[in-house]
Design an enzyme around this catalytic site. Sequence first.
Site, mmCIF file in Angstrom:
data_model
loop_
_atom_site.group_PDB
_atom_site.id
_atom_site.type_symbol
_atom_site.label_atom_id
_atom_site.label_comp_id
_atom_site.label_asym_id
_atom_site.label_seq_id
_atom_site.Cartn_x
_atom_site.Cartn_y
_atom_site.Cartn_z
ATOM 1 N N SER A 95 0.830 -1.205 0.000
ATOM 2 C CA SER A 95 0.000 0.000 0.000
ATOM 3 C C SER A 95 0.866 1.257 0.000
ATOM 4 O O SER A 95 2.042 1.232 0.367
ATOM 5 C CB SER A 95 -0.891 0.010 1.237
HETATM 6 C C1 LIG Z 1 -3.319 -4.111 -0.464
HETATM 7 S S1 LIG Z 1 -2.848 -5.749 -0.198
HETATM 8 C C2 LIG Z 1 -2.202 -5.758 1.440
HETATM 9 C C3 LIG Z 1 -1.020 -4.888 1.726
HETATM 10 C C4 LIG Z 1 -0.296 -5.308 2.963
HETATM 11 N N1 LIG Z 1 -0.971 -4.951 4.178
HETATM 12 C C5 LIG Z 1 1.134 -4.806 2.976
HETATM 13 O O1 LIG Z 1 1.554 -4.159 3.942
HETATM 14 O O2 LIG Z 1 1.849 -5.126 2.023
HETATM 15 C C6 LIG Z 1 -4.385 -6.582 0.070
HETATM 16 C C7 LIG Z 1 -4.213 -8.013 0.493
HETATM 17 O O3 LIG Z 1 -5.469 -8.517 0.907
HETATM 18 C C8 LIG Z 1 -5.436 -9.912 0.691
HETATM 19 N N2 LIG Z 1 -6.789 -10.459 0.741
HETATM 20 C C9 LIG Z 1 -7.787 -10.336 -0.162
HETATM 21 N N3 LIG Z 1 -8.875 -11.031 0.238
HETATM 22 C C10 LIG Z 1 -8.544 -11.596 1.431
HETATM 23 C C11 LIG Z 1 -9.249 -12.423 2.355
HETATM 24 N N4 LIG Z 1 -10.506 -12.843 2.099
HETATM 25 N N5 LIG Z 1 -8.610 -12.814 3.477
HETATM 26 C C12 LIG Z 1 -7.338 -12.424 3.736
HETATM 27 N N6 LIG Z 1 -6.624 -11.649 2.889
HETATM 28 C C13 LIG Z 1 -7.223 -11.231 1.756
HETATM 29 C C14 LIG Z 1 -4.770 -10.037 -0.672
HETATM 30 O O4 LIG Z 1 -4.232 -11.333 -0.874
HETATM 31 C C15 LIG Z 1 -3.713 -8.941 -0.590
HETATM 32 O O5 LIG Z 1 -2.470 -9.467 -0.223
#
Ligand SMILES: C[S@@+](CC[C@H](N)C(=O)[O-])C[C@H]1O[C@@H](n2cnc3c(N)ncnc32)[C@H](O)[C@@H]1O
Length: 390
Positions: A97
């Site tokens: 992000s």
């Molecule tokens: C914007 S990224 C996260 C960025 C992260 N916090 C970082 O510091 O790099 C969004 C994440 O949400 C995860 N995601 C999407 N749906 C999800 C779910 N149902 N449960 C857990 N993670 C999920 C995706 O795999 C992705 O890695």
Amino acid sequence: MNPCTALDAALGDLLQQIADHLGAPVPAPLRAALHAAPRHLFLPPLLWLRDGNGGYEPCDRAQDPERWWHAAYRDAPLVTQFTELPDGDLIPSSSASMPSMVIRMLRALEARPGQRVLEIGTGTGFNAALLSHLYGSENVTSVDIDPDLIHRAERALRTSGHRPSVRCADGAEGWPPAAPYDAIIATCAVRTVPRPWLDQTATGGRIVTPWDTAWCNYGTLIATKQPDGTAEGFLAPYGSFMLIRSQQVDIELHRDVLRPGQTPERSTTRLSPWSVAGNDLNAQAYVGLSVPGVWHSWDTEPDGPGPGTGAHTRLWLADDQATSWASVDYDGHRTTTFAVSQYGPRNLWDEVTRAHAQYVSAGRPTLDRLRLHIHPEGPATRHEVRLATA
Ligand SMILES: C[S@@+](CC[C@H](N)C(=O)[O-])C[C@H]1O[C@@H](n2cnc3c(N)ncnc32)[C@H](O)[C@@H]1O
């Protein structure tokens, strides 16, 4: 330059960019966290940067280490993973992000050292490292649905000296073994708060999550758990994150909604389609909350299947059930009257027009004037939206 000096310079530069975006210096504890979790340690060798034309271009550390390093310390989101849809389209499915957004959300969390925090969406592990520095690794759990991301994040977290509990799970279920939490922070957006998040937050605890409606991906919910099991919150005017996988709806206009032989009702409207789907994100968010499950897309070459021909630009509307659609055409000349076609059990353009009229009569409220009251309802939650008095 020796590596320490290069990192100090890059971090100093990043802190300045974040301060410029926030309009205020980064608070000292968050500055210390950024130093304790150097962002480059969490990034994969291949990043995807915006190409300026709505697409992405690769940035490979092996081929262009300077550009990669510069990307790591720019205040911008970095796509780290794409997933292929059944129709062959590639969509971003994980990213690191934007640092100023991470800082805004951490500030909104208002947790104190020693409090227990659950992160939904581990991604690269960068935010989990910041949380670990702020609250103590032993108090942080982070879950991601993707096992490859979890393995990578675990390695990066160890390298940076942090050991939060990192789990591969569907974050829509929260993580019951370590509940209750003083704060739940999601880094993927939701359209409704998953019931487990409400149940697993301690009374007085915070839920901070990017917000999404079918119409518009904008805003961050900051809610506090109430003693009666509900939560009260508002939408902060920032944030645009990928939707949590469990709430994604796979409907495409041309594949699922438009069918041969459909005869739409035709009319005209004086409401410009740009008023509800243009640059006014407050209007978009208001419409999205008022007309749930209705989405839109712009068509700048509207000569394919659909209502009539000769439009210059068309706004398409459809619902999540794929039963109703509408279109609003700009003919390239008249900006006071637009041709409308509506098909199906719902008159979607009429619904959106009513929502926009309410928005105008409410004085065009900014997003943060919308209050959300979140109730448990069966296995899910329901939210009511109210306008805060000015
Ligand atoms: C914007 S990224 C996260 C960025 C992260 N916090 C970082 O510091 O790099 C969004 C994440 O949400 C995860 N995601 C999407 N749906 C999800 C779910 N149902 N449960 C857990 N993670 C999920 C995706 O795999 C992705 O890695």
